[in-house]
Motif scaffolding. Structure first.
Motif, PDB file in Angstrom:
ATOM      1  N   MET A   1       0.829  -1.211   0.000  1.00 47.75           N
ATOM      2  CA  MET A   1       0.000   0.000   0.000  1.00 47.75           C
ATOM      3  C   MET A   1       0.860   1.257   0.000  1.00 47.75           C
ATOM      4  O   MET A   1       0.539   2.235  -0.684  1.00 47.75           O
ATOM      5  CB  MET A   1      -0.923   0.000   1.215  1.00 47.75           C
ATOM      6  CG  MET A   1      -2.088  -0.935   1.095  1.00 47.75           C
ATOM      7  SD  MET A   1      -3.152  -0.896   2.546  1.00 47.75           S
ATOM      8  CE  MET A   1      -3.737   0.777   2.502  1.00 47.75           C
TER       9      MET A   1
ATOM     10  N   TYR B   1      -3.369   1.972  -8.129  1.00 48.98           N
ATOM     11  CA  TYR B   1      -4.696   1.874  -7.513  1.00 48.98           C
ATOM     12  C   TYR B   1      -5.037   0.424  -7.197  1.00 48.98           C
ATOM     13  O   TYR B   1      -5.620   0.123  -6.154  1.00 48.98           O
ATOM     14  CB  TYR B   1      -5.762   2.483  -8.414  1.00 48.98           C
ATOM     15  CG  TYR B   1      -5.735   3.990  -8.475  1.00 48.98           C
ATOM     16  CD1 TYR B   1      -5.441   4.753  -7.363  1.00 48.98           C
ATOM     17  CD2 TYR B   1      -6.014   4.655  -9.663  1.00 48.98           C
ATOM     18  CE1 TYR B   1      -5.426   6.125  -7.420  1.00 48.98           C
ATOM     19  CE2 TYR B   1      -6.004   6.030  -9.725  1.00 48.98           C
ATOM     20  CZ  TYR B   1      -5.709   6.769  -8.607  1.00 48.98           C
ATOM     21  OH  TYR B   1      -5.681   8.134  -8.661  1.00 48.98           O
TER      22      TYR B   1
ATOM     23  N   GLY C   1       0.808   3.953  -2.924  1.00 49.82           N
ATOM     24  CA  GLY C   1       0.524   5.357  -2.629  1.00 49.82           C
ATOM     25  C   GLY C   1       1.620   6.279  -3.124  1.00 49.82           C
ATOM     26  O   GLY C   1       1.348   7.384  -3.590  1.00 49.82           O
TER      27      GLY C   1
ATOM     28  N   LEU D   1      -3.145  -0.534  -4.095  1.00 51.36           N
ATOM     29  CA  LEU D   1      -3.785  -0.027  -2.874  1.00 51.36           C
ATOM     30  C   LEU D   1      -4.929  -0.936  -2.439  1.00 51.36           C
ATOM     31  O   LEU D   1      -5.077  -1.241  -1.245  1.00 51.36           O
ATOM     32  CB  LEU D   1      -4.286   1.398  -3.088  1.00 51.36           C
ATOM     33  CG  LEU D   1      -3.216   2.484  -3.155  1.00 51.36           C
ATOM     34  CD1 LEU D   1      -3.834   3.806  -3.596  1.00 51.36           C
ATOM     35  CD2 LEU D   1      -2.537   2.643  -1.824  1.00 51.36           C
TER      36      LEU D   1
ATOM     37  N   ALA E   1       1.128   9.252  -5.810  1.00 50.32           N
ATOM     38  CA  ALA E   1       1.506  10.622  -5.461  1.00 50.32           C
ATOM     39  C   ALA E   1       2.500  11.216  -6.442  1.00 50.32           C
ATOM     40  O   ALA E   1       2.480  12.422  -6.702  1.00 50.32           O
ATOM     41  CB  ALA E   1       2.081  10.655  -4.052  1.00 50.32           C
TER      42      ALA E   1
END
Length: 141
Positions: free
Chosen positions: A89, A113, A93, A116, A97
């Motif tokens: 995760m 995605y 992320g 995640l 970002a």
């Protein structure tokens, strides 16, 4: 500005109006090739792989709490699932970002995605297995 003014300005140097549009088109990020491996794609792929490993280990730890992944205390599989899910995760992320374009441009945002979501599943399964190990008293300490 009306169309008449644009058409009247075209013979006198209409390239002055076209230059900012051309610069805008050149400044757009280009999509990566289908077979190239950009850093975003690599990071997202690694994050998805970690998330899938965490999900599988979490599912095994939840299904067989005293199996091979936890013969001593019963929590090794749960802790491994939590760790790999959290790392997946975090990496997903980070890719989201730092990605500068949308999905489908080759920057790895779509895979991030997915990482995640899969990492979250690994964390949830590992957390449930760890709670079960604590509740049944197999947790050492």
């Amino acid at each position: 500005m009306s169309i008449r003014h644009l058409l009247a300005a075209a013979p006198l140097g209409g390239t002055g109006l076209a230059a900012p549009a051309a610069a805008h088109v050149l400044a757009q990020p280009t999509a990566a090739d289908a077979l190239s491996m950009s850093s975003g794609r690599f990071g997202a792929s690694a994050a998805v792989l970690l998330g899938v490993v965490g999900t599988i280990i979490g599912g095994l730890a939840l299904a067989r709490p005293a199996g091979r992944l936890g013969t001593g205390s019963g929590s090794l599989g749960a802790v491994l699932a939590l760790a790999t899910g959290l790392i997946g995760m975090a990496l997903g992320g980070l890719v989201v970002a730092t990605s500068d374009s949308g999905i489908g441009t080759g920057n790895g945002r779509g895979g991030a995605y997915v990482a995640l979501a899969v990492g979250l599943a690994g964390v949830v399964l590992g957390g449930l297995a760890l709670l079960r190990a604590r509740r049944t008293g197999r947790l050492a300490g």
